[in-house]
Design an enzyme around this catalytic site. Sequence first.
Site, PDB file in Angstrom:
ATOM      1  CB  SER A  65      -0.896   0.009   1.246  1.00 30.36           C
ATOM      2  OG  SER A  65      -1.522   1.266   1.442  1.00 30.36           O
ATOM      3  CE1 TYR A 118      -4.445  -1.899   5.042  1.00 30.96           C
ATOM      4  CE2 TYR A 118      -3.395   0.188   4.517  1.00 30.96           C
ATOM      5  CZ  TYR A 118      -4.018  -0.972   4.111  1.00 30.96           C
ATOM      6  OH  TYR A 118      -4.208  -1.210   2.774  1.00 30.96           O
TER       7      TYR A 118
END
Length: 585
Positions: free
Chosen positions: A455, A468
């Site tokens: 990501s 995350y």
Amino acid sequence: MTVLDGARERRVRTGGVELCVAELGDPHQPTVVLVHGYPDSKEVWSEVAARLADTFHVVLYDVRGHGRSTAPSPLRGGFTLEKLTDDFLAVADAVSPDRPVHLVGHDWGSVQSWEFVTVKRTEGRIASFTSMSGPSLDHFGHWIDKRLKRPTPRRVGQLLGQGAKSWYVYLLHTPVLPELAWRGPLGKRWPGILERVEKVPGGGYPTASLPSDAAHGAWLYRDNVRPRLRRPREDAYAHVPVQLITPLGDAFLSERLYDDLELWAPRLTRRTLPAKHWVPRTRPDRLADWITEFVTATEDGRSGTGANGKHADRFGGQLVLVTGAGNGIGRATAFAFAEAGARVVAVDRDAEAAARTAELSRLIGAPAAWAETVDVSDEQAMEKLAARVAAEYGVVDVLVNNAGIGLSGSFFDTTPEDWKKVLDVNLWGVIHGCRLFGRQMAERGQGGHIVNTASAAAFQPSRALPAYGTSKAAVLMLSECLRAELADQGIGVTAICPGLVNTNITATARFAGVDAAEEKRRQQRTARLYGARNYPPEKVADAVLEAVVHNRAVVPVTPEARGAHLMSRFAPRVLRRLARVKPPL
């Protein structure tokens, strides 16, 4: 002992030579004739032949002057393309007198096979042709003429590039020197050279006649190259369907040689393979699959393989496994590979969603697609999945570790249980996939590619995404480490780093430190934000395929991801300041 030791053998006499012909499989099935290159013998095809023999009548023969076939006398003028065509027709008449044969050629076997499929006297005797690492000398001659008569910087560069790759051709035209080299130290060292440079298993192939084969084979070049390049035929059109397999790492032939091939072979199917020159030895599995598919299509009256999506030449017939394939980026990636003709294994913890992805993949163009259900964080379940996939579908060529979950919230609001859940799926799920499927790729020894979905959060810190972001940063570093470790085994590793993509991950994302009602409100607000951004997952899927084709290491996908990646390298202080901004939730 080799696979060919159990073959049926016969001798075919033609043009003053005696050819050694080997046959495998059922003679009542379609006949596939495999023609070897230089300085090989028919043994180079042993692994491919063994795989084809379950389906076809497979025929291999030692080209005149090679292996157990006799050499013409005198050698000069004894290896012309016309005489090689005589040899092929004699073999075809002996092994398949009533039906046309399917022709497969590698290296000089492909060069001479181009002659076979472009001359009038073979019409009706050949059903299809699969070519690899060997162009038509006529087509090559026209390719050179076009670049000499209309030079541009690009065309001159192509000429110079191929000229450098063809250094050995010049040496083979020198008198006596090649014969002395092959009968001397080069002949003894050749198997070791192949093993070191080309990664050919076992150093090559068993042939006690290698020095004399190579010495005789020099006349293939002397008898044909200069005459044809000077005066290429104008009518060298293929009268059969042609499948071109291009190894992308070929040290001897440029991909650009085949740029205009559709002009000469109107019924052309292109394939590319991330491999070096000697693909019959290094990738027999892939060649056997593609030959089987192409021959079967031709026998059924179809031209080509049916795969016509982007990169079908690269992924057609390959086995691709995608985790998190039930929706979003995972489903779009499965569809993109399906359009490219790959066989797809759609994996998701939602069995119904995985089944739907597999069903749609088949409709889109995948020759086969299967659904598997697994929780990627469950080590034992992943081990069972890897064993089942290998046993039922084969070793995966491309693995896409895409499954992931989202979690937002401050560090102190994130509980140990939250951390464990995020790391179990986002990091350990990737580790399990890389370890299990990556090991199968490595043990197979024929390359592959691993794609890990990271990501933009991997390099863009945020006060709202500590868990995350940490999981994705770990995936990025894992990918970089694996890329370094697996490079020598021909396995590429890519970290895909999207930014804001319009998927339903926002509907399932967790928000730490808030009650259920507030979490629902934030999920809805985030979904609206991502929907307004409206960056489709299909663009990420396209980036995945491009990354595998070009073996890219780190791929930021969205504009904000690319910007953050640049800033992380050149303006990290700015990113750190931005990380302090409180999200408007």
